[in-house]
Design a protein around this motif. Structure first.
Motif, mmCIF file in Angstrom:
data_model
loop_
_atom_site.group_PDB
_atom_site.id
_atom_site.type_symbol
_atom_site.label_atom_id
_atom_site.label_comp_id
_atom_site.label_asym_id
_atom_site.label_seq_id
_atom_site.Cartn_x
_atom_site.Cartn_y
_atom_site.Cartn_z
ATOM 1 N N SER A 10 -2.785 6.537 -10.633
ATOM 2 C CA SER A 10 -2.793 5.240 -9.983
ATOM 3 C C SER A 10 -2.535 5.364 -8.486
ATOM 4 O O SER A 10 -3.144 4.652 -7.677
ATOM 5 N N LEU B 284 -4.852 3.971 -5.414
ATOM 6 C CA LEU B 284 -4.357 3.092 -4.368
ATOM 7 C C LEU B 284 -4.490 3.726 -2.988
ATOM 8 O O LEU B 284 -4.774 3.039 -1.997
ATOM 9 N N THR C 82 1.917 -9.132 -9.960
ATOM 10 C CA THR C 82 0.925 -8.900 -8.910
ATOM 11 C C THR C 82 0.358 -10.217 -8.407
ATOM 12 O O THR C 82 0.188 -10.417 -7.193
ATOM 13 N N TYR D 90 3.716 7.900 -7.057
ATOM 14 C CA TYR D 90 2.756 7.151 -6.254
ATOM 15 C C TYR D 90 2.498 7.878 -4.942
ATOM 16 O O TYR D 90 1.346 8.030 -4.514
ATOM 17 N N LEU E 298 -5.812 -4.727 -7.537
ATOM 18 C CA LEU E 298 -4.434 -4.260 -7.429
ATOM 19 C C LEU E 298 -3.698 -4.416 -8.755
ATOM 20 O O LEU E 298 -2.884 -3.556 -9.126
ATOM 21 N N TYR F 145 -8.093 3.222 -2.101
ATOM 22 C CA TYR F 145 -8.432 1.803 -1.965
ATOM 23 C C TYR F 145 -7.843 1.196 -0.698
ATOM 24 O O TYR F 145 -8.505 0.419 -0.003
ATOM 25 N N LEU F 146 -6.609 1.553 -0.371
ATOM 26 C CA LEU F 146 -5.940 0.994 0.801
ATOM 27 C C LEU F 146 -6.327 1.717 2.087
ATOM 28 O O LEU F 146 -5.988 1.238 3.177
ATOM 29 N N ALA G 17 -4.559 -1.486 -10.959
ATOM 30 C CA ALA G 17 -3.887 -0.263 -10.509
ATOM 31 C C ALA G 17 -2.413 -0.280 -10.887
ATOM 32 O O ALA G 17 -1.853 0.738 -11.328
ATOM 33 N N TYR G 18 -1.767 -1.433 -10.752
ATOM 34 C CA TYR G 18 -0.349 -1.533 -11.103
ATOM 35 C C TYR G 18 -0.136 -1.497 -12.611
ATOM 36 O O TYR G 18 0.921 -1.067 -13.082
#
Length: 389
Positions: free
Chosen positions: A270, A274, A317, A83, A54, A277-278, A57-58
């Motif tokens: 990004s 995410l 993060t 996003y 994470l 990934y999520l 990604a951030y």
């Protein structure tokens, strides 16, 4: 008299410590080397590895926003929109959301047998970057004649418009298909994977980490090259004095739009990562607070500082996903208070920013120009010499 006053003043001012010219490059190489070996120091699916993925990604998202806010000086409070667009691109082109369609391009072995639109994630990332670039230009057009707080209001409105579209997208039709799935969201999106191979698994986060690290290295290269280019100098000129930049021949329209477009493209990439990934894309993820969260990373690290933004993204993060929920969450209970510290996470971020503004307003790793602006004595020396003369 003026010369004597100047020499006396310079003797009173403390000499700033200087680092050797090779230090920054050596530190960057050491940081990248540590990032490469980090996955071998922790478990494949540990919470530490999840936080690291994470964080990367951030970092990409924060570096994208830093182009707009830190380089060009254009306050953007609606960055969450990019996003959202990037994440929904994964939902549209990498899931069974449009089950009536049947298109498979360079997909993983698992996704090739599923109904719907299934493109390789790397193609989806390119599509997301293109769509976000267009959206960035659209958001940039109304701000061409605006400055300061007015830019923030327009960008905030754009972010809220995208969130409302995501929330009410189940009632918006494109032909016979919905735009989004509202609060239910788009679930079971395709995981990242190489064509014909097995997709990445949540039980082994190392492949996710390598892809995210590759994105960070690519974005770092883009940021450094653009910052040192003619366009980067134009952004800094606009940030420092827009009127003076225009009088020196800097094309304001083109310069601003390019900053919005490039920053939005990185945010879309990004967001696509995410989203995959999520594995779940819902409108509740695209709140205004997310834009403030990413902006806080830039302020904490240092506006316009590339490596400062990296450090700020990692720090926030870690605080948000490890320190507060895992380490300090039950701290209020030890004092007899009936709440958890995670309920006050954004309040804690605000407190940290206030402390930073008081103790170190230039950020953890400030850009050289901004560091000089905040240095004690800079900007006052000439006035004191004139008074003494």
């Amino acid at each position: 008299m003026a010369a004597a006053g100047e020499s006396a003043l310079r003797r009173r001012l403390p000499a700033a410590p200087t680092l050797p010219p090779w230090f920054s490059r050596a530190a960057a190489v050491a940081a990248i080397a540590f990032a490469v070996i980090f996955p071998f120091l922790t478990g494949n699916a540990s919470s530490t590895m999840n936080t690291a993925v994470l964080s990367l990604a951030y970092i990409v998202m924060a570096l994208g926003l830093n182009i707009v806010v830190g380089f060009a000086g254009l306050l953007d409070l609606g960055y969450v929109a990019f996003y959202a667009i990037g994440a929904y691109c994964v939902g549209w082109f990498g899931s069974g959301f449009y089950a009536n369609s049947d298109l498979h391009i360079l997909t993983t072995k698992f996704a090739s047998n599923l109904p719907g639109l299934h493109l390789s994630w790397f193609l989806i990332a390119i599509i997301a970057m293109a769509m976000c670039s267009v959206a960035g230009i659209i958001i940039g057009l109304p701000t061409l004649r605006l400055r300061g707080d007015y830019i923030a209001i327009v960008t905030l409105a754009f972010g809220e418009i995208i969130r409302v579209f995501a929330l009410n997208g189940d009632s918006l039709q494109i032909g016979s298909a919905k735009l989004t799935n509202g609060r239910q969201g788009i679930t079971a999106v395709d995981a990242i994977g190489f064509p014909g191979q097995a997709p990445f698994s949540q039980l082994n986060l190392r492949p996710w980490y390598w892809v995210a690290l590759g994105m960070v290295l690519l974005v770092l290269f883009i940021n450094i090259r653009v910052r040192d280019s003619r366009l980067g100098r134009a952004w800094i000129a606009v940030r420092e004095d827009e009127v003076a930049a225009a009088s020196m021949g800097v094309p304001l329209v083109k310069t601003k739009l390019l900053s919005y477009a490039l920053g939005a493209a990185l945010g879309g990439m990004s967001g696509a990562f995410l989203g995959s990934y999520l594995t779940n894309i819902t409108s509740d993820s695209f709140q205004f607070a997310f834009s403030i969260y990413v902006l806080a990373m830039i302020i904490l690290g240092g506006l316009g500082s590339i490596w400062g933004v990296v450090l700020g993204a990692i720090a926030l993060t870690y605080i948000n996903y490890t320190l507060i929920p895992d380490t300090l969450n039950g701290l209020p209970g030890t004092f007899g208070l009936d709440f958890q510290l995670a309920d006050l996470s954004f309040g804690i971020f605000g407190f940290l920013l206030v402390i930073m503004m008081v103790l170190r307003p230039e950020g953890l790793l400030p850009e050289r120009r901004r560091k000089l602006e905040f240095e004690e004595g800079v900007g006052v020396e000439d006035a004191m010499i004139q008074v003494q003369a």
